[in-house]
Motif scaffolding. Structure first.
Motif, PDB file in Angstrom:
ATOM      1  N   LEU A  20       0.821  -1.212   0.000  1.00  0.00           N
ATOM      2  CA  LEU A  20       0.000   0.000   0.000  1.00  0.00           C
ATOM      3  C   LEU A  20       0.861   1.271   0.000  1.00  0.00           C
ATOM      4  O   LEU A  20       0.354   2.358  -0.252  1.00  0.00           O
ATOM      5  N   ASN A  21       2.162   1.124   0.300  1.00  0.00           N
ATOM      6  CA  ASN A  21       3.069   2.278   0.376  1.00  0.00           C
ATOM      7  C   ASN A  21       2.519   3.339   1.333  1.00  0.00           C
ATOM      8  O   ASN A  21       2.192   4.455   0.946  1.00  0.00           O
ATOM      9  N   LEU A  22       2.455   2.967   2.593  1.00  0.00           N
ATOM     10  CA  LEU A  22       1.834   3.814   3.608  1.00  0.00           C
ATOM     11  C   LEU A  22       2.658   5.047   3.935  1.00  0.00           C
ATOM     12  O   LEU A  22       3.874   4.973   4.120  1.00  0.00           O
ATOM     13  N   ILE A  23       1.955   6.183   4.012  1.00  0.00           N
ATOM     14  CA  ILE A  23       2.559   7.447   4.438  1.00  0.00           C
ATOM     15  C   ILE A  23       1.705   7.996   5.568  1.00  0.00           C
ATOM     16  O   ILE A  23       0.490   8.122   5.438  1.00  0.00           O
ATOM     17  N   LEU A  24       2.330   8.310   6.680  1.00  0.00           N
ATOM     18  CA  LEU A  24       1.638   8.906   7.813  1.00  0.00           C
ATOM     19  C   LEU A  24       1.999  10.385   7.856  1.00  0.00           C
ATOM     20  O   LEU A  24       3.160  10.744   8.002  1.00  0.00           O
ATOM     21  N   CYS A  25       0.989  11.232   7.694  1.00  0.00           N
ATOM     22  CA  CYS A  25       1.210  12.679   7.617  1.00  0.00           C
ATOM     23  C   CYS A  25       0.786  13.360   8.907  1.00  0.00           C
ATOM     24  O   CYS A  25      -0.341  13.170   9.379  1.00  0.00           O
ATOM     25  N   ASN A  26       1.671  14.162   9.476  1.00  0.00           N
ATOM     26  CA  ASN A  26       1.403  14.894  10.713  1.00  0.00           C
ATOM     27  C   ASN A  26       0.966  16.317  10.396  1.00  0.00           C
ATOM     28  O   ASN A  26       1.780  17.162  10.041  1.00  0.00           O
ATOM     29  N   ASN A  27      -0.337  16.565  10.521  1.00  0.00           N
ATOM     30  CA  ASN A  27      -0.879  17.909  10.319  1.00  0.00           C
ATOM     31  C   ASN A  27      -1.293  18.482  11.670  1.00  0.00           C
ATOM     32  O   ASN A  27      -2.441  18.404  12.082  1.00  0.00           O
TER      33      ASN A  27
ATOM     34  N   SER B 156       6.140  -1.155   7.127  1.00  0.00           N
ATOM     35  CA  SER B 156       6.968  -0.032   6.706  1.00  0.00           C
ATOM     36  C   SER B 156       6.107   1.184   6.414  1.00  0.00           C
ATOM     37  O   SER B 156       5.080   1.080   5.732  1.00  0.00           O
ATOM     38  N   ILE B 157       6.512   2.335   6.920  1.00  0.00           N
ATOM     39  CA  ILE B 157       5.793   3.582   6.651  1.00  0.00           C
ATOM     40  C   ILE B 157       6.795   4.681   6.327  1.00  0.00           C
ATOM     41  O   ILE B 157       7.991   4.571   6.609  1.00  0.00           O
ATOM     42  N   SER B 158       6.290   5.747   5.726  1.00  0.00           N
ATOM     43  CA  SER B 158       7.055   6.979   5.587  1.00  0.00           C
ATOM     44  C   SER B 158       6.347   8.053   6.394  1.00  0.00           C
ATOM     45  O   SER B 158       5.113   8.112   6.403  1.00  0.00           O
ATOM     46  N   ALA B 159       7.102   8.874   7.102  1.00  0.00           N
ATOM     47  CA  ALA B 159       6.530   9.974   7.867  1.00  0.00           C
ATOM     48  C   ALA B 159       6.652  11.260   7.061  1.00  0.00           C
ATOM     49  O   ALA B 159       7.667  11.491   6.394  1.00  0.00           O
ATOM     50  N   ALA B 160       5.617  12.092   7.098  1.00  0.00           N
ATOM     51  CA  ALA B 160       5.618  13.311   6.298  1.00  0.00           C
ATOM     52  C   ALA B 160       4.854  14.420   7.009  1.00  0.00           C
ATOM     53  O   ALA B 160       4.176  14.185   8.018  1.00  0.00           O
ATOM     54  N   PHE B 161       4.988  15.613   6.469  1.00  0.00           N
ATOM     55  CA  PHE B 161       4.264  16.780   6.935  1.00  0.00           C
ATOM     56  C   PHE B 161       3.572  17.428   5.736  1.00  0.00           C
ATOM     57  O   PHE B 161       3.985  17.218   4.592  1.00  0.00           O
ATOM     58  N   PRO B 162       2.506  18.205   5.964  1.00  0.00           N
ATOM     59  CA  PRO B 162       1.813  18.850   4.840  1.00  0.00           C
ATOM     60  C   PRO B 162       2.790  19.613   3.955  1.00  0.00           C
ATOM     61  O   PRO B 162       3.678  20.305   4.443  1.00  0.00           O
ATOM     62  N   GLY B 163       2.630  19.470   2.650  1.00  0.00           N
ATOM     63  CA  GLY B 163       3.491  20.163   1.709  1.00  0.00           C
ATOM     64  C   GLY B 163       4.665  19.340   1.222  1.00  0.00           C
ATOM     65  O   GLY B 163       5.299  19.699   0.228  1.00  0.00           O
ATOM     66  N   ASP B 164       4.974  18.236   1.917  1.00  0.00           N
ATOM     67  CA  ASP B 164       6.076  17.387   1.469  1.00  0.00           C
ATOM     68  C   ASP B 164       5.730  16.746   0.126  1.00  0.00           C
ATOM     69  O   ASP B 164       4.605  16.285  -0.089  1.00  0.00           O
ATOM     70  N   GLU B 165       6.703  16.691  -0.764  1.00  0.00           N
ATOM     71  CA  GLU B 165       6.470  16.155  -2.101  1.00  0.00           C
ATOM     72  C   GLU B 165       6.048  14.694  -2.084  1.00  0.00           C
ATOM     73  O   GLU B 165       5.338  14.231  -2.979  1.00  0.00           O
ATOM     74  N   ILE B 166       6.490  13.955  -1.077  1.00  0.00           N
ATOM     75  CA  ILE B 166       6.176  12.529  -1.013  1.00  0.00           C
ATOM     76  C   ILE B 166       4.675  12.290  -0.993  1.00  0.00           C
ATOM     77  O   ILE B 166       4.190  11.238  -1.431  1.00  0.00           O
ATOM     78  N   LEU B 167       3.905  13.265  -0.501  1.00  0.00           N
ATOM     79  CA  LEU B 167       2.457  13.111  -0.416  1.00  0.00           C
ATOM     80  C   LEU B 167       1.794  13.101  -1.789  1.00  0.00           C
ATOM     81  O   LEU B 167       0.632  12.699  -1.915  1.00  0.00           O
ATOM     82  N   GLU B 168       2.506  13.553  -2.807  1.00  0.00           N
ATOM     83  CA  GLU B 168       1.944  13.610  -4.154  1.00  0.00           C
ATOM     84  C   GLU B 168       2.400  12.452  -5.030  1.00  0.00           C
ATOM     85  O   GLU B 168       2.057  12.384  -6.211  1.00  0.00           O
ATOM     86  N   GLN B 169       3.156  11.523  -4.462  1.00  0.00           N
ATOM     87  CA  GLN B 169       3.639  10.411  -5.275  1.00  0.00           C
ATOM     88  C   GLN B 169       2.490   9.468  -5.618  1.00  0.00           C
ATOM     89  O   GLN B 169       1.485   9.393  -4.903  1.00  0.00           O
ATOM     90  N   GLU B 170       2.642   8.745  -6.721  1.00  0.00           N
ATOM     91  CA  GLU B 170       1.596   7.852  -7.203  1.00  0.00           C
ATOM     92  C   GLU B 170       1.568   6.546  -6.409  1.00  0.00           C
ATOM     93  O   GLU B 170       2.557   6.152  -5.792  1.00  0.00           O
ATOM     94  N   ASN B 171       0.395   5.897  -6.449  1.00  0.00           N
ATOM     95  CA  ASN B 171       0.228   4.565  -5.846  1.00  0.00           C
ATOM     96  C   ASN B 171       0.638   4.511  -4.382  1.00  0.00           C
ATOM     97  O   ASN B 171       1.334   3.587  -3.947  1.00  0.00           O
ATOM     98  N   SER B 172       0.234   5.503  -3.622  1.00  0.00           N
ATOM     99  CA  SER B 172       0.525   5.506  -2.198  1.00  0.00           C
ATOM    100  C   SER B 172      -0.783   5.516  -1.404  1.00  0.00           C
ATOM    101  O   SER B 172      -1.870   5.702  -1.964  1.00  0.00           O
ATOM    102  N   THR B 173      -0.675   5.290  -0.117  1.00  0.00           N
ATOM    103  CA  THR B 173      -1.823   5.346   0.789  1.00  0.00           C
ATOM    104  C   THR B 173      -1.466   6.277   1.931  1.00  0.00           C
ATOM    105  O   THR B 173      -0.520   6.013   2.679  1.00  0.00           O
ATOM    106  N   ILE B 174      -2.197   7.379   2.052  1.00  0.00           N
ATOM    107  CA  ILE B 174      -1.867   8.425   3.016  1.00  0.00           C
ATOM    108  C   ILE B 174      -2.889   8.454   4.141  1.00  0.00           C
ATOM    109  O   ILE B 174      -4.096   8.481   3.896  1.00  0.00           O
TER     110      ILE B 174
END
Length: 304
Positions: free
Chosen positions: A74-81, A101-119
């Motif tokens: 699912l390519n999980l991304i956890l975003c802290n807003n 496995s997850i990626s951590a991100a914040f609003p505005g990070d480019e990773i949030l716009e990558q394809e085939n991800s789950t945020i």
């Protein structure tokens, strides 16, 4: 036995489900993630440790098995807003403990716009409540797994005794004339191609003791969602009521009888519909991943 799968105990089920090999969660697993920070978000996926251990008391008859590879796909991304840092960091740790496995991100990070991800966006702004609210898809035309994710998170949180104040489409905002309306969340507005998302609005009155319940509920919600995605990908379970919609029109669009639709949605009592309300497909209530009778636990395994 090498840990490469996730086992979800379910004492209320008496049959084994054929979804691959199983892995028991162990609270004694070492943490590879001590916390998620702005620096973490720049490093990409948080890798989990390769551990080898032996389990006993393995009872397949009371378990739902979810392949951990399917979760990681699912390519999980956890975003802290603006989320409470303790809750956000603990959630990151819980995913890591589960071997996810997850990626951590914040609003505005480019990773949030990558394809085939789950945020999953965890927002802690101005929601005045002791519970949480799930913010789902505003755009009815998007075809992804966002509906499944929203429903999975809702059920996972409820099963961990977290108050869920419902699933809403988009986020509330004020117009220039002072009225309240709804618009897509920032996550949805910048969603990558074939990506899915859900936002969790955390109430400002949440007690610190709820931290583990919330983090466990989010992890369980993702596991439930993964289970449903493998069976019925991109299911259209949720619809936002738009201007011009009628009850019969909604029923026709969702392929169900209007009476069934009303019976399944409390907000449609007396055949009244409200623009921007969320309507759930009656069949979603019967999906195993979302049934209130199901219990997906993250109990620790006994380790030899």
């Amino acid at each position: 036995m090498k840990i490469d799968h996730l086992r979800i105990n379910n004492a209320e089920l008496t049959h084994a489900l054929k979804t691959g090999r199983g892995l028991l969660l162990a609270t004694a697993l070492s943490l590879a993630l001590s916390g998620c920070s702005k620096e973490d978000s720049k490093q990409g996926p948080v890798e989990t440790k390769d551990l080898t251990t032996m389990f006993d008391d393995y009872n397949k008859e009371d378990a739902i098995l979810v392949d951990i590879k399917d979760i990681n796909d699912l390519n999980l991304i956890l975003c802290n807003n603006q989320c409470n840092s303790e809750i956000f960091n603990r959630t990151c740790e819980k995913f890591n403990e589960a071997g996810i496995s997850i990626s951590a991100a914040f609003p505005g990070d480019e990773i949030l716009e990558q394809e085939n991800s789950t945020i999953i966006t965890m927002a802690g702004c101005i929601y005045d409540s002791e519970g949480v609210m799930i913010l789902g898809q505003y755009n009815n035309e998007l075809s992804n797994n966002s509906d499944i994710l929203a429903l999975g998170l809702s059920r996972g949180l409820k099963k961990n005794d977290v108050t869920v104040d419902g699933i809403r489409s988009g986020v509330s905002t004020l117009t220039s004339n002072g009225s309240t309306t709804r618009i897509p969340t920032a996550t949805e507005a910048h969603l990558g191609l074939d990506s899915s998302f859900a936002a969790i609005a955390l109430g400002t009155k949440i007690h610190p003791k709820e931290t583990d319940k919330i983090s466990d509920g989010i992890v369980e919600g993702v596991i439930r969602a993964t289970y449903e995605i493998q069976k019925n990908p991109k299911a259209d379970y949720l619809r936002r009521i738009t201007p011009g919609d009628t009850l019969d029109g909604l029923a026709l669009t969702m392929g169900v009888d209007s009476k069934r639709l009303v019976d399944a949605n409390k907000n449609l009592r007396d055949d009244f519909i409200q623009v921007n309300d969320m309507v759930r497909h009656p069949d979603a209530y019967h999906r195993e991943a979302f049934q209130s009778t199901n219990h997906f636990s993250t109990n620790a395994a006994k380790i030899k």
